[in-house]
Write a protein that holds these residues in place. Structure first.
Motif, mmCIF file in Angstrom:
data_model
loop_
_atom_site.group_PDB
_atom_site.id
_atom_site.type_symbol
_atom_site.label_atom_id
_atom_site.label_comp_id
_atom_site.label_asym_id
_atom_site.label_seq_id
_atom_site.Cartn_x
_atom_site.Cartn_y
_atom_site.Cartn_z
ATOM 1 N N THR A 166 0.886 -1.331 -0.092
ATOM 2 C CA THR A 166 -0.109 -0.080 0.090
ATOM 3 C C THR A 166 0.911 1.462 0.166
ATOM 4 O O THR A 166 0.725 2.214 -0.832
ATOM 5 C CB THR A 166 -0.836 -0.038 1.141
ATOM 6 N N PHE A 167 1.909 1.226 0.755
ATOM 7 C CA PHE A 167 2.840 2.515 0.752
ATOM 8 C C PHE A 167 3.379 2.595 -0.408
ATOM 9 O O PHE A 167 3.429 3.855 -1.128
ATOM 10 C CB PHE A 167 3.940 2.252 1.932
ATOM 11 N N LEU A 168 4.066 1.440 -1.128
ATOM 12 C CA LEU A 168 4.875 1.761 -2.345
ATOM 13 C C LEU A 168 3.835 2.192 -3.471
ATOM 14 O O LEU A 168 4.189 3.016 -4.349
ATOM 15 C CB LEU A 168 5.418 0.426 -2.726
ATOM 16 N N THR A 169 2.525 1.903 -3.532
ATOM 17 C CA THR A 169 1.525 2.043 -4.598
ATOM 18 C C THR A 169 1.202 3.657 -4.473
ATOM 19 O O THR A 169 1.037 4.472 -5.373
ATOM 20 C CB THR A 169 0.438 1.470 -4.581
ATOM 21 N N ARG A 170 1.217 4.056 -3.095
ATOM 22 C CA ARG A 170 0.492 5.527 -2.882
ATOM 23 C C ARG A 170 1.731 6.464 -2.648
ATOM 24 O O ARG A 170 1.199 7.827 -2.502
ATOM 25 C CB ARG A 170 -0.307 5.466 -1.709
ATOM 26 N N SER A 171 2.968 5.943 -2.350
ATOM 27 C CA SER A 171 3.861 7.400 -1.781
ATOM 28 C C SER A 171 4.445 7.985 -2.808
ATOM 29 O O SER A 171 5.217 9.014 -2.538
ATOM 30 C CB SER A 171 4.767 6.889 -0.677
ATOM 31 N N GLY A 172 4.540 7.533 -3.986
ATOM 32 C CA GLY A 172 5.211 8.030 -5.292
ATOM 33 C C GLY A 172 6.507 7.699 -5.159
ATOM 34 O O GLY A 172 7.470 8.244 -5.909
ATOM 35 N N VAL A 173 7.222 6.658 -4.356
ATOM 36 C CA VAL A 173 8.402 6.123 -4.372
ATOM 37 C C VAL A 173 8.605 5.517 -5.767
ATOM 38 O O VAL A 173 9.587 5.676 -6.371
ATOM 39 C CB VAL A 173 8.737 5.175 -3.326
ATOM 40 N N PHE A 174 7.504 4.534 -6.189
ATOM 41 C CA PHE A 174 7.495 4.173 -7.534
ATOM 42 C C PHE A 174 6.672 5.039 -8.515
ATOM 43 O O PHE A 174 5.721 5.362 -8.240
ATOM 44 C CB PHE A 174 7.043 2.749 -7.678
ATOM 45 N N SER A 175 7.274 5.273 -9.789
ATOM 46 C CA SER A 175 5.999 5.850 -10.544
ATOM 47 C C SER A 175 5.760 4.817 -11.589
ATOM 48 O O SER A 175 6.687 4.186 -12.293
ATOM 49 C CB SER A 175 6.480 7.212 -11.317
ATOM 50 N N SER A 176 4.591 4.646 -11.766
ATOM 51 C CA SER A 176 4.045 3.619 -12.945
ATOM 52 C C SER A 176 2.701 3.920 -13.209
ATOM 53 O O SER A 176 2.159 4.539 -12.652
ATOM 54 C CB SER A 176 4.116 1.995 -12.135
ATOM 55 N N VAL A 177 2.103 3.054 -14.290
ATOM 56 C CA VAL A 177 0.791 3.258 -14.708
ATOM 57 C C VAL A 177 -0.082 2.956 -13.669
ATOM 58 O O VAL A 177 -1.304 3.235 -13.422
ATOM 59 C CB VAL A 177 0.566 2.320 -16.069
ATOM 60 N N HIS A 178 0.386 1.858 -12.686
ATOM 61 C CA HIS A 178 -0.691 1.394 -11.653
ATOM 62 C C HIS A 178 -0.635 2.346 -10.573
ATOM 63 O O HIS A 178 -1.497 2.301 -9.643
ATOM 64 C CB HIS A 178 -0.181 0.040 -11.104
ATOM 65 N N ALA A 179 0.495 3.250 -10.157
ATOM 66 C CA ALA A 179 0.681 4.168 -8.808
ATOM 67 C C ALA A 179 -0.270 5.276 -9.130
ATOM 68 O O ALA A 179 -0.671 5.936 -10.064
ATOM 69 C CB ALA A 179 2.073 4.330 -8.649
#
Lengths: 194, 158, 684
Positions: free
Chosen positions: C309-322
């Protein structure tokens, strides 16, 4: 076929405490993970290089084949503009940037264009379309854009004579006056008492 | 010289002359050939999107660049290397095995080996040599065993 | 007005969850049942309150109240009603509220049971569930408030705030931005809720595990209580992932379903550790072993949920899913640090309580095979975790950005998945306790022989790819073993009770639901494996530019370009729709309509493939370039995906298998009758 044999009563002594190296390893891994996540988070929140910071060192290889080292330009105001031929907003400011260059080139202000992840043919076509004459070069390996931590194109960074960033523009300039204003800020920042 | 030798010589010369022309006449690279190389590369701008499926205009230009290079006779490795030089290592699907990147390839097997080692140790520690002993030879009297088992069953009763 | 009321409801829920966690903790620590009861009441209140809050937001979305910032960002006038409801989880703020609502719902459901025998667990279950809820609500209340309204200052700037700031006027935009076009697909509508259901449901077993640790209980009570929760959490998580794959396949336009994108992999992590947990708790129930390991697994599962949940929402990764970048990153980071450290510290302090009740009798016993399975899953987990963390590490320490992509994951995990398939075939035939390889071999040889026959048939049929042959052989082994198990059991019932075969099968499953439901789920896994082998190994593709009437050939298929129309639709998009005819072996199969939708509002385009699906394969056609249609024709890309529909079929079988496994057993209810005499004996 019975699955569960009779459950024997356990009269064994309690197992040893968790081994010290195990505990240290686990805490170490956790701290390592938190460190990576924390640093990654800080970096993602960081934003581009800010006003007042020293300009990152870089070398630009121009389309003509020359090389320009930013350190050699110390003492001048340098306008560094990141652009790409596939970037529609970049076209809005292209003509104004060239005008600003013509206005200031004899006053000790250098202009550099850094082409961000682009193809040579389209880049040359873009430069020709807007009649851009100041030095431009591709950002090989995206090293320069990474050093400035840009988020996209266009972005412009204006360096004062002392090597510190005096002004930043994220997005396209809206007018020539805006460019001039930022250049004047940079020139004033470098002069004594300014 | 004998006529046979002349004919052989003629054929040989003709082959040498015509061969380059034959290569040049293969025609422009097909979309499939371009995609075969683009498949291995990633879009430098959009994160984690392979170059052959990326729909943006920039990606279209990069595919055209691949097409140009293919027409000019570049090999797959040369084209890949060109992209790496231009845009950085992130266009490759896996990190090039240099410097710190060795860690990417080394760590999983090492961790797995470590886990397997721990598992083997745990299994050995848990083994009863020579089969299961249903009850440990101990001084515990029978009544205590029943009471303990009773209490445990009551707690566990679903 | 309504927006402010909505916010106050959320604020109240936040307060209640904080109070509930604190009161439960205090009551449990000091042994004050009154506080625990009060905490329980607070918890029970959060669900109706949050339901009201969510309904308020849904009302604002549906009624097109664009003065609310969130509504303006995810809906637009052109969107139909059902899509506006699903926009609840279309943006960061709404989806956090949705997550919290699910947490409250599950906490209430988990506590709706008779606690007589487990009173001591209650405070800690409330503490963990309310603590998690309080965290997510804090994000909503402090950072991502969906009820903020838009105001305009004198010099034309837009501000979002709950109450009218001085010197501003209310701003009611005429229209909203609308939901990201990529999110308007049916798969995308159910995928986030399903995924969240799985994530949030795993909090319940975790809460009970923590409660068991705190109260120093070393029995498997917490496992038995949460057995069905774990099963359903696993099912929802699996379905959420499969739906995500289906969405990617239908809408992202690359003929594939899984790109090993870091956000995808992050969502896979909880499944990679939840599945071994599901299996490993069985060993604890049957043999009282692996208690420490099960604690490790459930803590890892919960931690992976929060991490994902953190990785998807925090902006640490940018991706089509985030999601887009947000200020909640640091809060999440603190929460992760706190919960990881606290869970681990607790486990280490209770380590010696969790001694094993039995010894391992044989390397071929079922316990040993379960452990091997756990090791393999952990191996895959490490590969995936490392794969998503390494680009971060590389950029932090060397400044070089790298991509860790499919070749890495496929090569590293491929053999491991193969071993898992093998274990799925062998383990059902193993026994607990004393086992020997001879006994295992005796049980195994018949299904193994059947699978070898299958292998021979494939070889004769012309399959040569070693990975495909191995995968199909192992899949066949699992199917053979499963069929064998069902047949043996049914035959035994038939011999003993004289039931006919089908009745015997049904009664067999009913008698031991978990086991036979599990077998059905394994069959689902094999189906998915077959589908994955088909599309990964045997996919072919081609691309070409066609003028009207021209054709493109791929294997047995021929695709002819018949025409293209371009038009605007009422819901604000421009559609370029091509018509192609599909022929196989010369016979005309029908028409397909690949198209490109361009959404004016968000300036984004989406490529929708035309797909002809059958059990045997999919013919998947994309309209790639149509700008040049006037001059040169249209460019099409065709994928041939053999067996891909088995992937979705496998998902359906998961549902069936889980229902069989989780259905309440009548045996259990009979055993629940109190046995007064024995109880009196103990209490005397």
């Amino acid at each position: 076929m019975p699955e569960t044999p009779p459950v024997p009563v356990n009269t064994e002594q309690a197992p040893p405490r968790p081994r010290r190296w195990g505990v240290i390893l686990v805490w170490g891994l956790l701290l390592g993970l938190l460190a990576i996540l924390g640093l990654g988070l800080i970096r993602s929140q960081q934003g581009p290089v800010g006003v007042g910071a020293m300009v990152p060192d870089f070398t630009l290889t121009t389309f003509d084949g020359g090389t320009i080292d930013i350190r050699e330009l110390r003492g001048q105001v340098v306008v560094i503009n990141f652009w790409a031929s596939w970037c529609k907003p970049c076209e809005q400011e292209a003509a104004e940037l060239e005008q600003a260059y013509q206005q200031y080139k004899d006053q000790g202000v250098a202009f550099l264009g850094v082409d961000y992840v682009d193809t040579d043919r389209e880049a040359m076509a873009y430069l020709e379309k807007f009649g851009i004459t100041y030095p431009n070069g591709p950002d090989l390996g995206t090293r320069i854009s990474q050093a400035f931590r840009i988020r996209g194109v266009p972005e412009t960074y204006i360096v004062g004579p002392d090597g510190q960033l005096a002004a930043i523009k994220i997005g396209p300039y809206q007018s020539l006056e805006e460019i001039v204003r930022q250049i004047e800020t940079a020139r004033a920042a470098g002069s004594p008492g300014g | 010289m004998r006529p046979g030798v002349w004919i052989a010589l003629a054929v040989w010369v003709l082959t040498l002359v015509l061969a380059p022309a034959a290569f040049a006449q293969e025609g422009p690279p097909t979309d499939d050939q371009v995609n075969a190389i683009a498949k291995q590369l990633y879009c430098p701008v959009c994160e984690n999107v392979p170059l052959d499926v990326c729909p943006t205009q920039a990606c279209q230009q990069w595919r055209d660049t691949i097409r140009e290079k293919l027409t000019a006779g570049w090999t797959e490795d040369q084209i890949t290397q060109y992209f790496v030089d231009q845009y950085g290592a992130r266009v490759l699907a896996t990190p090039p095995a240099t410097g710190l990147n060795w860690l990417v390839y080394l760590l999983p097997p090492l961790a797995f080996a470590g886990g397997a080692y721990l598992l083997v140790r745990a299994l050995r520690a848990w083994r009863t040599p020579g089969g299961s002993k249903v009850a440990e030879a101990g001084p515990a009297p029978t009544e205590d065993r029943y009471v303990e088992q009773l209490e445990r069953e009551l707690r566990e009763r679903t | 007005m309504i927006a402010q009321v909505g916010f106050f409801i959320i604020l109240l829920s936040f307060g209640l969850s904080l109070y509930g966690a604190a009161a439960a903790g205090y009551g449990g620590w000091r042994g004050r049942p009154a506080f625990v009861e009060s905490a329980r009441h607070a918890m029970l209140l959060t669900f109706p309150l949050l339901s009201l809050g969510a309904l308020t937001l849904i009302y604002l979305l549906v009624s097109g109240s664009f003065q609310v910032e969130y509504v303006a960002s995810v809906t637009s006038r052109a969107m139909p009603i059902y899509l506006r409801v699903t926009a609840l989880w279309g943006g960061q703020a709404g989806s956090l509220l949705f997550w919290s609502w699910l947490m409250a719902a599950f906490a209430t459901a988990a506590s709706a049971r008779r606690w007589d025998r487990d009173r001591e667990l209650l405070p800690w279950v409330i503490l963990v569930t309310m603590g998690t809820l309080a965290f997510f609500l804090s994000l909503v209340v402090l950072f991502e408030n969906p009820f903020l309204r838009l105001w305009q200052t004198a010099d034309g700037q837009q501000i979002a705030a709950l109450f009218q700031p001085r010197g501003t006027a209310p701003l009611v935009p005429f229209d909203g931005n609308g939901l990201n076009p990529l999110l308007r697909h049916p798969g995308m509508i159910i995928h986030p809720p399903m995924l969240y259901l799985g994530f949030v449901a795993f909090v319940i077993p975790f809460a009970f595990a923590i409660a068991a640790l705190v109260t120093r209980r070393s029995d498997d009570r917490w496992i038995r209580i949460t057995r069905r929760w774990t099963l359903f959490a696993w099912l929802f998580l699996s379905l959420g992932l499969i739906l995500g794959m289906r969405w990617a396949y239908d809408v992202l336009g690359w003929g594939g379903y899984w790109g090993w994108d870091p956000v995808e992999v992050a969502a896979l992590l909880p499944w990679l550790v939840g599945t071994p947990f599901l299996h490993s708790v069985i060993v604890q129930e049957k043999r009282g072993m692996l208690k420490q390991w099960n604690m490790v697994l459930i803590i890892l599962t919960y931690s992976s949920v929060i991490l994902a949940t953190f990785l998807t929402r925090s902006g640490v990764f940018s991706s089509v899913h985030a999601f887009a970048q947000s200020a909640i990153g640091p809060m999440f980071f603190a929460f992760i640090g706190l919960t990881f450290a606290a869970s681990m510290g607790l486990l280490i302090s209770r380590w010696t309580d969790l001694h094993s009740e039995n010894k391992l009798d044989s390397m071929f016993s079922r316990e040993a095979l379960f452990l091997l399975q756990n090791l393999i899953f952990m191996g895959i987990y490490i590969v995936c975790l490392w794969g998503i963390l390494f680009p971060l590490i590389s950029e932090l320490f060397t400044g070089q950005k790298v991509t860790v992509g499919p070749p890495f994951y496929e090569r590293a995990t491929g053999p491991l998945w193969g071993v898992l398939l093998l274990l799925m075939g062998v383990a059902p035939l193993s026994v607990y306790g004393r086992a020997s390889w001879q006994r295992l071999g005796t049980a195994l040889w018949k299904p193994a022989a059947a699978s070898l026959v299958l292998l021979a048939a494939l070889l004769i049929g012309g399959m040569r790819n070693p990975a495909a042959l191995l995968g199909c052989w192992l899949g066949g082994l699992v199917l053979a073993v499963t069929a064998y198990e069902f047949w043996r059991g049914a035959r035994a019932r038939h011999q003993r009770h004289g039931e006919n075969f089908f009745l015997a099968l049904a009664r067999l499953a009913a008698r031991n639901r978990r086991r036979y439901g599990g077998y059905i789920i394994h069959v689902g896994v094999v189906l998915m494996a077959i589908g994955i082998i088909g599309i990964e190994i045997f996919q072919t593709e081609t691309q070409g530019q066609l003028a009207l009437g021209e054709q493109l050939t791929l294997g047995r298929y021929v695709v002819t370009y018949d025409g293209l129309t371009q038009f605007d639709t009422p819901d604000d998009r421009n559609v370029a729709r091509a018509v192609v005819s599909v022929y196989r072996d010369g016979r005309r199969l029908g028409e397909l309509y690949p198209r490109r939708d361009f959404y004016y509002a968000s300036q984004q385009s989406m490529t929708i493939p035309g797909v002809r699906s059958s059990l045997e394969d999919d013919l998947y056609i994309l309209l790639v370039d149509w700008e040049q249609i006037a001059q040169q024709g249209a460019t099409f890309k065709i994928y041939h995906n053999p067996l891909v529909n088995y992937v979705w079929l496998g998902g359906l079988v998961f549902i069936f298998g889980t229902l069989v496994a989780a259905w309440p057993e009548r045996e259990q209810e009979r055993m629940r009758q109190p046995v007064p005499a024995r109880a009196a004996l103990v209490e005397a």
